[in-house]
Design a protein around this motif. Structure first.
Motif, mmCIF file in Angstrom:
data_model
loop_
_atom_site.group_PDB
_atom_site.id
_atom_site.type_symbol
_atom_site.label_atom_id
_atom_site.label_comp_id
_atom_site.label_asym_id
_atom_site.label_seq_id
_atom_site.Cartn_x
_atom_site.Cartn_y
_atom_site.Cartn_z
ATOM 1 N N ASP A 416 0.878 -1.029 0.153
ATOM 2 C CA ASP A 416 -0.045 -0.196 -0.015
ATOM 3 C C ASP A 416 0.791 1.242 0.105
ATOM 4 O O ASP A 416 0.229 2.314 0.145
ATOM 5 N N ILE A 417 2.222 1.205 -0.234
ATOM 6 C CA ILE A 417 3.134 2.194 -0.133
ATOM 7 C C ILE A 417 3.878 2.363 -1.297
ATOM 8 O O ILE A 417 4.337 1.158 -1.457
ATOM 9 N N ASN A 418 4.160 3.441 -1.882
ATOM 10 C CA ASN A 418 4.864 3.333 -3.277
ATOM 11 C C ASN A 418 6.338 3.844 -2.973
ATOM 12 O O ASN A 418 6.582 4.543 -2.180
ATOM 13 N N TYR A 419 7.165 2.661 -3.164
ATOM 14 C CA TYR A 419 8.436 2.753 -2.876
ATOM 15 C C TYR A 419 9.378 3.526 -4.201
ATOM 16 O O TYR A 419 9.095 2.998 -5.446
ATOM 17 N N ILE A 420 10.232 4.435 -4.175
ATOM 18 C CA ILE A 420 10.973 4.959 -5.072
ATOM 19 C C ILE A 420 12.366 4.815 -4.660
ATOM 20 O O ILE A 420 12.828 5.417 -3.755
ATOM 21 N N THR A 421 13.344 4.208 -5.311
ATOM 22 C CA THR A 421 14.703 3.974 -4.869
ATOM 23 C C THR A 421 15.741 4.553 -5.747
ATOM 24 O O THR A 421 15.441 4.479 -7.097
ATOM 25 N N ILE A 422 16.509 5.437 -5.439
ATOM 26 C CA ILE A 422 17.349 6.133 -6.232
ATOM 27 C C ILE A 422 18.753 5.707 -5.805
ATOM 28 O O ILE A 422 19.123 5.869 -4.916
ATOM 29 N N ALA A 423 19.600 5.521 -6.964
ATOM 30 C CA ALA A 423 21.321 5.038 -6.631
ATOM 31 C C ALA A 423 22.017 6.214 -7.485
ATOM 32 O O ALA A 423 21.743 6.641 -8.538
ATOM 33 N N GLY A 424 23.295 6.149 -7.025
ATOM 34 C CA GLY A 424 24.354 6.914 -7.726
ATOM 35 C C GLY A 424 25.244 5.889 -8.402
ATOM 36 O O GLY A 424 25.417 4.852 -7.797
ATOM 37 N N LYS A 425 26.108 6.319 -9.448
ATOM 38 C CA LYS A 425 26.790 5.096 -9.779
ATOM 39 C C LYS A 425 28.297 6.014 -9.982
ATOM 40 O O LYS A 425 29.046 5.493 -10.742
ATOM 41 N N VAL A 454 27.571 3.196 -1.262
ATOM 42 C CA VAL A 454 26.679 2.118 -1.353
ATOM 43 C C VAL A 454 26.743 1.638 -2.835
ATOM 44 O O VAL A 454 26.683 2.527 -4.101
ATOM 45 N N SER A 455 26.670 0.423 -2.997
ATOM 46 C CA SER A 455 26.429 -0.219 -4.459
ATOM 47 C C SER A 455 25.260 0.073 -5.054
ATOM 48 O O SER A 455 24.417 0.380 -4.420
ATOM 49 N N VAL A 456 25.226 0.136 -6.158
ATOM 50 C CA VAL A 456 23.970 0.327 -7.071
ATOM 51 C C VAL A 456 22.853 -1.042 -6.679
ATOM 52 O O VAL A 456 21.759 -0.799 -6.281
ATOM 53 N N ASN A 457 23.439 -2.309 -6.885
ATOM 54 C CA ASN A 457 22.733 -3.264 -6.315
ATOM 55 C C ASN A 457 21.945 -3.325 -4.921
ATOM 56 O O ASN A 457 20.969 -3.606 -4.657
ATOM 57 N N SER A 458 22.790 -2.575 -4.068
ATOM 58 C CA SER A 458 22.258 -2.326 -2.542
ATOM 59 C C SER A 458 21.238 -1.356 -2.576
ATOM 60 O O SER A 458 20.236 -1.480 -1.630
ATOM 61 N N ALA A 459 21.272 -0.509 -3.315
ATOM 62 C CA ALA A 459 20.505 0.749 -3.211
ATOM 63 C C ALA A 459 19.052 0.506 -4.024
ATOM 64 O O ALA A 459 18.075 1.124 -3.593
ATOM 65 N N LEU A 460 19.072 -0.166 -5.160
ATOM 66 C CA LEU A 460 17.895 -0.256 -5.797
ATOM 67 C C LEU A 460 17.059 -1.443 -5.418
ATOM 68 O O LEU A 460 17.768 -2.721 -5.751
ATOM 69 N N ILE A 461 16.300 -1.425 -5.076
ATOM 70 C CA ILE A 461 15.268 -2.827 -4.607
ATOM 71 C C ILE A 461 14.642 -3.169 -5.704
ATOM 72 O O ILE A 461 13.749 -2.648 -6.365
ATOM 73 N N PRO A 462 14.830 -4.320 -6.077
ATOM 74 C CA PRO A 462 14.325 -4.950 -7.296
ATOM 75 C C PRO A 462 12.690 -4.597 -7.351
ATOM 76 O O PRO A 462 11.965 -4.493 -8.509
ATOM 77 N N GLU A 463 12.143 -4.927 -6.267
ATOM 78 C CA GLU A 463 10.697 -4.868 -6.322
ATOM 79 C C GLU A 463 10.050 -3.439 -6.187
ATOM 80 O O GLU A 463 8.790 -3.236 -6.243
ATOM 81 N N LEU A 468 15.455 4.687 -9.957
ATOM 82 C CA LEU A 468 16.093 5.724 -10.822
ATOM 83 C C LEU A 468 17.915 5.659 -10.426
ATOM 84 O O LEU A 468 18.329 5.625 -9.507
ATOM 85 N N LEU A 469 18.727 5.743 -11.721
ATOM 86 C CA LEU A 469 19.892 5.568 -11.658
ATOM 87 C C LEU A 469 20.732 6.949 -12.353
ATOM 88 O O LEU A 469 20.323 7.258 -13.261
ATOM 89 N N TYR A 470 21.693 7.615 -11.412
ATOM 90 C CA TYR A 470 22.184 8.712 -11.647
ATOM 91 C C TYR A 470 23.678 8.829 -11.688
ATOM 92 O O TYR A 470 23.967 7.893 -10.626
ATOM 93 N N ASP A 471 24.526 9.498 -12.400
ATOM 94 C CA ASP A 471 25.830 9.619 -12.410
ATOM 95 C C ASP A 471 26.435 10.451 -11.411
ATOM 96 O O ASP A 471 26.975 11.532 -11.755
ATOM 97 N N TYR A 472 25.978 10.242 -10.117
ATOM 98 C CA TYR A 472 26.290 11.181 -9.022
ATOM 99 C C TYR A 472 26.946 10.379 -7.811
ATOM 100 O O TYR A 472 26.788 9.182 -7.642
ATOM 101 N N LYS A 473 27.544 11.058 -6.766
ATOM 102 C CA LYS A 473 28.187 10.471 -5.777
ATOM 103 C C LYS A 473 27.280 10.322 -4.449
ATOM 104 O O LYS A 473 26.088 11.337 -4.608
ATOM 105 N N PHE A 474 27.381 9.781 -3.717
ATOM 106 C CA PHE A 474 26.792 9.533 -2.582
ATOM 107 C C PHE A 474 26.179 10.896 -2.061
ATOM 108 O O PHE A 474 25.154 11.092 -1.484
#
Length: 823
Positions: A416-425, A454-463, A468-474
């Motif tokens: 019932d909650i919308n998840y938005i995960t954002i990672a930097g690469k 943080v690694s991209v795989n750890s930050a982006l929850i598959p579900e 979103l993936l950006y070319d930025y630092k933590f």
């Protein structure tokens, strides 16, 4: 018996793993004596990564249960767990002479108080420990203001020239016998000293950053991680309409109320906070600070059921938010959760074993063996060290496959909650590390695979619905315009403004309270007709604020060489109450005894002490002992015609005795207020009237919330004027309650202080630690004039038109006075 065997087998397994690790570390140490050292380093990395990722987590970081060796100096104590190093490592503690140039340089760069010590390894080998070591520094008693103050930290100076001075994150204040200490954890030592700041009470929980009128758009909750800049304060944005300044989130979301969830995983934890954590540890067996904070955050969300929230969290803040909403499915007021660089599966930068492989090692050897250049070697060591020190008190929660992460990820995401995960690469490392052995230790440093923490795989929850993936630092990701604009777009999608019907009739009751309470004569009073009509308020509230000198000609008077001084006005005299006695303004001793409480009561100044009760009245020149009772309690108040009120505090509540009978034990007591011969006990959740027979609730937090529709943290203090109540809360609200409880009005919400309320010449002065404003009581007017001080105060009193205050500086307690502006 089965459980004992299981524990024994577990201990044997852990000891075996420790021996393996010790041999591996020893092998790396001996590399300078080996010919095939590159082979050993690479082999060690491969084996340690395998062990560290599979078996090591439940064992290596149980340092709380491991015996340790202790080394002491006068004010400093260090504790080295047996498993910190492969051998029995010792350190040399040396005091840096106060007349030395080094000491003078260090004190000129930071607010060190007292002795500074150099802590160096006796074998001359700098290396990082496998588990954190503890530092404990004694706090001078005369600088300790109370269990809720956090004006201390432990700082260390690097060996660089000039030295870099940093405060150890995650410190806490503890008590041992009758002494107080700052305790911190670290993975290596250097020059160590005590930092003392202006005294300020800790302030945790949901705090308003920007208040906007209620709308169909959910409020925002910001939860920072290790980066305090995440709340986005913009310098030089203070105005008369907005004296506390702006932040970039309020610029982005102009129509939304914005909250910050404040917690001390980086800053020093107060004794009150740490005692509460210890209680959590005893109840649950969990030593996870993140889980503890998540439980507290969940309670904050549940105490605001009529608010809807979108959560934006960074780093560890995302783990707190996830644990809160996923472990407690009854929380139903969260719509979206944005997770920026959140280590949902942990980060290898939290693993001290990995850091041990590179810290203190020969740079040329590392560059040659790991196939990296000098800049990369420096940046990786610096970034790893910085982050590990930031999370030193809860690092074990962030190691991949930790107990905490496994527990968190077992709850399941909320549908019932919308998840938005954002990672930097963008890791911030220029060199391509794919061909380096280092990539097996730290995938977070590989560009395209991590943001440096943080690694991209750890930050982006598959579900997650949105990834979103950006070319930025933590530390840059959350402040970039394109990231912010996308967050705004996502959070404001599907927000349709509701249809608002034309208002036709105002003859209705907006809120009322079906509550019966008692007057002082014991009769029941129905409050069914206690109607709040905020369209016809009694007080005029400010449209905007103006900075105004309410106190002029402020002058320093003297340094007070007393413990815990507080100011009182009695019989046209200013009295200074301390731990050890009562003094007049000139420093003359009026009473020499160990003070518990001092207060004015029915034209008498009463002191409760370990030796009994003393009284000074307007006709006497000295204190007279009126009770010989030996008082042993945290607080005590002698109330003539009632008896002795003794108070014992614990983490959550206060147990209050009237003589030998318990009259309350279900809330924390804040103060006692006497008005026209009636005694009011002010608790965090209510104001109660004390009669000879019992304690009757007069005004409750529940009634205020029900009638005003405005929730708050807890009651801090009160002032009674002409029978009406002015209630100050811990989260900076000021509430007016008419004496017959027929009218309630919110006078201030986030724009008033909470330190003290003082009435002089028909004006109610509202003091904060660094702010002052006032209300014109006869004209029922809140002008909106305020004064901001350049320093933090913790006590005030007013005599005539003179204001006295106490502030804390590097010199100690300072007494000042100024002239009150007349109106």
């Amino acid at each position: 018996m089965a459980e004992e065997n299981q524990n024994e087998n577990k201990e044997k397994k852990q000891n075996g793993l420790k021996n393996i690790i010790s041999r591996l570390i020893l092998s790396v140490k001996r590399l300078r004596y080996k010919i095939n050292r590159k082979v050993i380093i690479i082999s060690s990395i491969i084996i340690i990564v395998a062990i560290g990722g599979i078996l090591l987590v439940p064992m290596i970081f149980n340092s709380e249960n491991v015996s340790s060796t202790e080394q002491k100096a006068k004010d400093l104590e260090i504790m080295i767990p047996k498993s910190a190093y492969s051998g029995n490592k010792q350190f040399i503690i040396k005091e840096i002479p106060e007349d030395s140039i080094e000491y003078q340089n260090l004190t000129s760069m930071a607010n060190f108080q007292g002795k500074i010590y150099s802590v160096l390894p006796s074998d001359g080998v700098e290396e990082s420990s496998l588990v954190p070591m503890k530092i404990r520094y004694k706090i001078p008693n005369d600088l300790y203001f109370g269990d809720n103050f956090t004006n201390f930290s432990i700082a260390y100076a690097s060996e660089d020239e000039p030295p870099v001075i940093s405060e150890l994150p995650g410190s806490r204040i503890i008590q041992i016998d009758n002494s107080y200490y700052v305790e911190a954890e670290t993975f290596h030592f250097s020059k160590i000293g005590l930092i003392v700041k202006s005294p300020q009470e800790s302030d945790y929980g949901m705090k308003t950053l920007t208040e906007k009128p209620a709308s169909y758009k959910p409020d925002l909750v910001l939860i920072p991680g290790t980066d305090v800049n995440f709340t986005g304060y913009l310098s030089n944005t203070n105005t008369s309409e907005n004296p506390y300044g702006s932040n970039f989130w309020s610029v982005l979301f102009k129509e939304r109320t914005i909250w910050q969830y404040k917690y001390p995983l980086v800053n020093t934890k107060s004794k009150t906070y740490y005692d509460s954590y210890q209680g959590f540890l005893m109840r649950t067996g969990s030593k996870s600070f993140i889980e503890f904070e998540a439980k507290r955050f969940a309670q904050e969300l549940k105490r605001l059921p009529n608010r809807e929230f979108d959560i934006i969290a960074h780093g560890v803040g995302g783990l707190i938010a996830r644990y809160a909403i996923e472990s407690d499915k009854s929380i139903d007021n969260v719509r979206n959760i944005v997770l920026l660089s959140t280590p949902n599966d942990g980060t290898n930068l939290a693993n001290p074993l990995f850091f041990n492989l590179i810290y203190g090692k020969d740079s040329n050897l590392l560059m040659e063996t790991l196939k990296i250049d000098e800049e990369t070697s420096f940046n990786i060591k610096y970034n790893s060290n910085f982050y590990l020190e930031q999370i030193n008190s809860y690092y074990y929660d962030l190691i991949p496959n930790s107990d905490f992460l496994n527990k968190l990820n077992s709850f399941g995401m909320r549908e019932d909650i919308n998840y938005i995960t954002i990672a930097g690469k963008n890791s911030g490392i220029k060199m391509d590390l794919n061909q380096s052995s280092l990539s097996r230790l730290y995938p977070e440093f590989i560009n395209g695979e991590g943001d440096g923490i943080v690694s991209v795989n750890s930050a982006l929850i598959p579900e997650a619905k949105t990834k979103l993936l950006y070319d930025y630092k933590f530390y840059d990701l959350y402040s970039k315009p394109d990231v912010l604009e996308n967050i705004k777009k996502i959070l404001e999608d599907n927000l349709d403004a509701p249809d608002i019907k034309e208002f036709k009739d105002d003859e209705f009751i907006e809120t009322y309270e079906q509550l019966y309470s008692q007057n002082s004569d014991g009769t029941n009073v129905s409050q069914e007709n206690n109607i709040v009509d905020q369209q016809n308020p009694e007080f005029n509230l400010p449209i905007n604020y103006s900075e105004f000198s309410l106190i002029k000609n402020i002058e320093f008077q003297k340094v007070l060489n007393y413990g815990n001084p507080s100011l009182h006005t009695f019989d046209s005299k200013v009295l200074i109450s301390t731990d050890s006695g009562i003094y007049d303004i000139n420093g003359n001793v009026l009473l020499n005894t160990e003070i518990i409480n001092s207060y004015e009561y029915k034209n008498r100044f009463i002191v409760t002490s370990r030796e009994g009760v003393f009284v000074l009245d307007q006709n006497s020149q000295e204190f007279i002992k009126i009770e010989e009772a030996l008082i042993e309690s945290d607080e005590a108040y002698y109330l003539p015609n009632f008896g002795l009120l003794r108070i014992f505090h614990n983490v959550q509540n206060s147990t209050v005795y009237l003589d030998k009978e318990i009259i309350s034990n279900n809330s924390k007591i804040m103060e006692i207020e006497e008005y026209n011969g009636v005694n009011y006990l002010v608790f965090q959740n209510r104001i109660s009237l004390l009669t000879k027979d019992n304690l009757n609730d007069f005004i409750t937090k529940e009634s205020i919330v029900d009638i005003t529709g405005s929730n708050f943290d807890y009651i801090k203090n009160i002032e009674i004027i002409n029978g009406d109540f002015y209630v100050s809360t811990n989260d900076y609200k000021l509430i007016y309650v008419k004496g017959d409880r027929s009218f309630y009005q919110i006078l201030g919400d986030g724009d008033v202080g909470r330190l003290d309320l003082i009435t002089i010449d028909d004006n109610l002065y509202v003091f904060g630690s660094d702010t002052l404003t006032y209300l014109d009581i006869p004209n029922k007017n809140f002008p909106g004039n305020y004064q901001r001080f350049d320093y933090s105060n913790f006590n005030y009193t007013i005599m005539g038109d003179t204001v006295y205050g106490i502030r804390q500086t590097s010199r100690g307690f300072e007494l000042w006075k100024g002239n009150l502006t007349s109106f």
